[in-house]
Scaffold this motif. Structure first.
Motif, PDB file in Angstrom:
ATOM      1  N   GLU A 154       0.837  -1.206   0.000  1.00 20.56           N
ATOM      2  CA  GLU A 154       0.000   0.000   0.000  1.00 20.56           C
ATOM      3  C   GLU A 154       0.876   1.263   0.000  1.00 20.56           C
ATOM      4  N   ASP A 155       0.546   2.204  -0.884  1.00 15.35           N
ATOM      5  CA  ASP A 155       1.254   3.480  -0.928  1.00 15.35           C
ATOM      6  C   ASP A 155       0.288   4.537  -1.469  1.00 15.35           C
ATOM      7  N   GLN A 156      -0.194   5.395  -0.592  1.00 21.78           N
ATOM      8  CA  GLN A 156      -1.196   6.389  -0.967  1.00 21.78           C
ATOM      9  C   GLN A 156      -0.593   7.760  -1.268  1.00 21.78           C
ATOM     10  N   ARG A 157       0.718   7.863  -1.305  1.00 16.99           N
ATOM     11  CA  ARG A 157       1.335   9.180  -1.485  1.00 16.99           C
ATOM     12  C   ARG A 157       0.978   9.804  -2.834  1.00 16.99           C
ATOM     13  N   ALA A 158       1.134   9.067  -3.921  1.00 18.73           N
ATOM     14  CA  ALA A 158       0.847   9.633  -5.238  1.00 18.73           C
ATOM     15  C   ALA A 158      -0.638   9.954  -5.390  1.00 18.73           C
ATOM     16  N   ALA A 159      -1.498   9.039  -4.967  1.00 15.07           N
ATOM     17  CA  ALA A 159      -2.942   9.282  -5.084  1.00 15.07           C
ATOM     18  C   ALA A 159      -3.366  10.461  -4.218  1.00 15.07           C
ATOM     19  N   GLY A 160      -2.766  10.575  -3.029  1.00 11.97           N
ATOM     20  CA  GLY A 160      -3.090  11.698  -2.158  1.00 11.97           C
ATOM     21  C   GLY A 160      -2.638  13.018  -2.759  1.00 11.97           C
ATOM     22  N   TRP A 161      -1.456  13.014  -3.370  1.00 14.72           N
ATOM     23  CA  TRP A 161      -0.986  14.235  -4.029  1.00 14.72           C
ATOM     24  C   TRP A 161      -1.899  14.618  -5.187  1.00 14.72           C
ATOM     25  N   ARG A 162      -2.303  13.631  -6.016  1.00 15.38           N
ATOM     26  CA  ARG A 162      -3.203  13.936  -7.136  1.00 15.38           C
ATOM     27  C   ARG A 162      -4.533  14.493  -6.633  1.00 15.38           C
ATOM     28  N   ARG A 163      -5.054  13.925  -5.569  1.00 15.64           N
ATOM     29  CA  ARG A 163      -6.327  14.412  -5.007  1.00 15.64           C
ATOM     30  C   ARG A 163      -6.182  15.854  -4.528  1.00 15.64           C
ATOM     31  N   ARG A 164      -5.085  16.146  -3.886  1.00 14.32           N
ATOM     32  CA  ARG A 164      -4.847  17.511  -3.410  1.00 14.32           C
ATOM     33  C   ARG A 164      -4.781  18.493  -4.580  1.00 14.32           C
ATOM     34  N   ARG A 165      -4.056  18.114  -5.637  1.00 12.10           N
ATOM     35  CA  ARG A 165      -3.926  19.001  -6.787  1.00 12.10           C
ATOM     36  C   ARG A 165      -5.265  19.233  -7.486  1.00 12.10           C
ATOM     37  N   VAL A 166      -6.058  18.182  -7.627  1.00 13.57           N
ATOM     38  CA  VAL A 166      -7.379  18.339  -8.254  1.00 13.57           C
ATOM     39  C   VAL A 166      -8.246  19.291  -7.431  1.00 13.57           C
ATOM     40  N   GLU A 167      -8.227  19.134  -6.131  1.00  8.04           N
ATOM     41  CA  GLU A 167      -9.009  20.031  -5.267  1.00  8.04           C
ATOM     42  C   GLU A 167      -8.532  21.468  -5.393  1.00  8.04           C
ATOM     43  N   GLN A 168      -7.222  21.660  -5.480  1.00 12.84           N
ATOM     44  CA  GLN A 168      -6.684  23.015  -5.631  1.00 12.84           C
ATOM     45  C   GLN A 168      -7.151  23.654  -6.940  1.00 12.84           C
ATOM     46  N   LEU A 169      -7.120  22.889  -8.017  1.00  8.12           N
ATOM     47  CA  LEU A 169      -7.520  23.419  -9.316  1.00  8.12           C
ATOM     48  C   LEU A 169      -9.020  23.677  -9.393  1.00  8.12           C
TER      49      LEU A 169
END
Length: 320
Positions: free
Chosen positions: A148-163
């Motif tokens: 399990e590694d949620q770092r990339a998915a968490g970063w993508r989610r953060r960026r989508v929310e920012q945009l």
């Protein structure tokens, strides 16, 4: 500068705003992404910073050191030291999704270096002190052992929310949800060619992908694309909803034919070809004014190059 119309708000460009706040370019971009510095859309000038926003920040207690502290980012070693734990434990907690990276870059060894807001790590320590000592919970330990590694998915989610937070335009919001999807996923969800062309022109990059085909470009391209089935389903569902809303708000008109055949009477002079109406790019007809590059001065767009899209290449490791 000419006098502003009554009721208009004075704004400044990003470079000037960064200088007045005493921030470096990268710090300012991060401040915009994190919402520490609020921006406004100003017609053809794109996104800018209101003078009132600069005055608000300058008047805050502890300025500018307090603002810089909120923008501080740390890697694994410094983050572990900040939390008083080992680097191994820090990495396991990050992989488990207990705190989310805000940026990354690919080093010379092709390894991804994740960066975290120091302020968020401090908040985590106060919120979850039990996770900083003792054994890792059994359930988390089992999932981590399975990879399990949620770092990339968490970063993508953060960026989508920012945009998403930076636009109310329905087609722009739909384009944001395209950013983490592979091209085939977009084709499967949006079957209309004109709509796909619009979305590709408006689509922001989650992070600039370095030019060329080197290791940094390959790793970055993989990181910005959703690969987990659950994440892909969530993005597709959100895209479908946004496209449906956009169709209702501003349906896309089919393009005007490039030429029109004109029947000629026998023996008559050939009729001159009809004048082609000047048509603005599709993105310009949907978004009022000339669009800036999403939330910062250096964020390019994915998709085909065109006069309406901004692109950037860099020889430095990609950061987000």
């Amino acid at each position: 500068m000419p006098p502003l119309p009554d009721g208009a708000e004075e704004t400044v460009a990003f470079d000037r705003a960064a200088r007045e706040l005493g921030l470096k370019r990268g710090e300012f971009e991060l401040a915009v992404q994190l919402g520490e510095v609020r921006t406004v859309a100003v017609g053809a000038m794109g996104r800018r910073v209101a003078r009132a926003e600069l005055l608000r920040l300058a008047a805050a207690e502890g300025f500018p050191s307090a603002l810089r502290a909120r923008l501080r980012v740390v890697g694994t070693a410094e983050g572990a030291e900040l939390l008083g734990i080992s680097q191994g434990r820090f990495t396991r907690l990050a992989r488990g999704g207990f705190f989310t990276p805000v940026r990354f870059y690919v080093n010379r060894y092709r390894a991804v270096v994740w960066l975290y807001p120091a302020a968020e790590l401090g908040a985590f320590a106060g919120r979850e002190p039990a996770l900083l000592t003792g054994r890792i919970p059994a359930g988390l330990r089992a999932t981590l052992d399975e990879g399990e590694d949620q770092r990339a998915a968490g970063w993508r989610r953060r960026r989508v929310e920012q945009l998403l937070a930076r636009t109310d335009n329905p087609w722009e919001r739909a384009a944001v949800w395209c950013a983490p999807l592979a091209p085939a996923e977009l084709d499967a969800v949006v079957t209309d060619p004109a709509e796909r062309a619009c979305l590709r022109e408006l689509m922001p990059r989650l992070a600039p992908v370095p030019a060329g085909t080197g290791p940094a470009a390959e790793v970055t391209a993989a990181l910005v694309t959703a690969d987990d089935p659950a994440e892909i389903r969530r993005c597709r569902a959100a895209l479908e909803t946004c496209v449906r809303d956009a169709r209702e708000a501003r349906p896309i008109q089919p393009p005007v034919p490039r030429s029109t055949e004109v029947a000629e009477a026998p023996g008559s002079e050939p009729a001159p070809p009809p004048a082609r109406p000047r048509r603005l790019p599709l993105w310009h007809r949907l978004v009022r004014g000339r669009r800036s590059a999403t939330d910062g001065p250096t964020t390019p767009y994915r998709g085909r190059k065109s006069p309406s899209c901004t692109t950037e290449t860099s020889s430095r490791p990609a950061r987000s």
